[in-house]
Scaffold this motif. Sequence first.
Motif, PDB file in Angstrom:
ATOM      1  N   LEU A  69      40.724  12.694  -0.190  1.00  0.00           N
ATOM      2  CA  LEU A  69      40.269  13.960   0.392  1.00  0.00           C
ATOM      3  C   LEU A  69      40.125  13.876   1.902  1.00  0.00           C
ATOM      4  CD1 LEU A  69      37.467  14.806  -2.221  1.00  0.00           C
ATOM      5  CD2 LEU A  69      39.857  15.561  -2.227  1.00  0.00           C
ATOM      6  N   LEU A  70      40.220  12.669   2.450  1.00  0.00           N
ATOM      7  CA  LEU A  70      39.956  12.476   3.874  1.00  0.00           C
ATOM      8  C   LEU A  70      41.200  12.159   4.700  1.00  0.00           C
ATOM      9  CD1 LEU A  70      36.686  10.344   3.636  1.00  0.00           C
ATOM     10  CD2 LEU A  70      36.907  12.768   4.199  1.00  0.00           C
ATOM     11  N   THR A  71      42.349  11.970   4.050  1.00  0.00           N
ATOM     12  CA  THR A  71      43.521  11.528   4.806  1.00  0.00           C
ATOM     13  C   THR A  71      43.957  12.564   5.837  1.00  0.00           C
ATOM     14  OG1 THR A  71      44.962  12.323   3.023  1.00  0.00           O
ATOM     15  CG2 THR A  71      44.345   9.987   2.993  1.00  0.00           C
ATOM     16  N   SER A  72      43.896  13.844   5.508  1.00  0.00           N
ATOM     17  CA  SER A  72      44.298  14.864   6.483  1.00  0.00           C
ATOM     18  C   SER A  72      43.278  14.979   7.607  1.00  0.00           C
ATOM     19  CB  SER A  72      44.488  16.221   5.793  1.00  0.00           C
ATOM     20  OG  SER A  72      43.265  16.677   5.224  1.00  0.00           O
ATOM     21  N   HIS A  73      42.009  14.790   7.296  1.00  0.00           N
ATOM     22  CA  HIS A  73      40.983  14.816   8.343  1.00  0.00           C
ATOM     23  C   HIS A  73      41.175  13.639   9.298  1.00  0.00           C
ATOM     24  CE1 HIS A  73      38.606  18.122   6.727  1.00  0.00           C
ATOM     25  NE2 HIS A  73      38.745  17.589   5.529  1.00  0.00           N
ATOM     26  N   ALA A  74      41.460  12.465   8.744  1.00  0.00           N
ATOM     27  CA  ALA A  74      41.675  11.292   9.578  1.00  0.00           C
ATOM     28  C   ALA A  74      42.889  11.477  10.483  1.00  0.00           C
ATOM     29  CB  ALA A  74      41.845  10.051   8.710  1.00  0.00           C
ATOM     30  N   ALA A  75      43.916  12.163   9.978  1.00  0.00           N
ATOM     31  CA  ALA A  75      45.131  12.372  10.769  1.00  0.00           C
ATOM     32  C   ALA A  75      44.859  13.168  12.032  1.00  0.00           C
ATOM     33  CB  ALA A  75      46.182  13.080   9.917  1.00  0.00           C
TER      34      ALA A  75
END
Length: 295
Positions: free
Chosen positions: A100-106
């Motif tokens: 759930l966090l990969t797009s936020h990290a990007a």
Amino acid sequence: MSQPVELTREILRGMPLPQPEPDAGSKDARGGVLVVAGSRELPGAALLAATAVLRAGAGRLRVATGRSLALALGLAMPEAMVIGLPETARGGLRPGAGRLLTSHAAACQSLLIGPGLNGDAGTRDVLRTLLTAHPDKPVILDAGALTDLGAQRSILEKRSAPVLLTPHAGEMARLLGRDRSAIEEDPLAAAREAAQAFRATVIMKGARTHVVSPQGEAWLHEGGHVGLATSGSGDVLAGILAGLLARGAEAAAAALWGVHLHGEAGCRLAEEEGPLGFLARDLPAQIPRLMAELD
């Protein structure tokens, strides 16, 4: 092996922090940070780290924490985007939260994982997922993220971006599989071993803090204050580091500046309020003035 170099203001002035252009009107010019932190037992760790991120000069902030904590954190930290993650019955992160966090990290320039996390399966899932999905993002691993780091060594070896580790003696003992007494006897040797083993910049916290690069360069900071040995102080240091990395500081510069700013903040509070009894939440407000004095 050479002795560590004493960390001085002259050294810091020789590695100045990146500054946005005077007419830069976008928050993106100062970088964004994703902080993954907090649990039901330690909800305040997320707030302490997040506050320090912004006080260190980062422009954008995203904080991921357990769903039951998210609303309260958002009200306490109105400057942040807060992401509520699925929780276990004990209040830790549920496995699967990492995806759930990969797009936020990007969308961020640095990642901070660990303050207030309990090191369970959910923490390991977030750590493994973000380290794998974003090998080009500088990352600080603190507290709960250090619990099972040995299992992630193969992932760390493939990363192109810096990794900063922030263990105290007990955490370092677990990282290296040693007794705490052995770490306390020779913290510099432990920091050097961990820096090489994990290909990371290691900040070996203590009354005397050692900073060691993956190449073996070593610095010693003795300018802190005994009052910094208080709950939440390490969360603030981790947040400062994340904010400096997001601004574009190199790993060694971020580590040295972060350690110095954290130590000086403790000294200033000791002068203003007394040597004992100031709180970790008091530290971040000191950071902008201290940076301005050196910059």
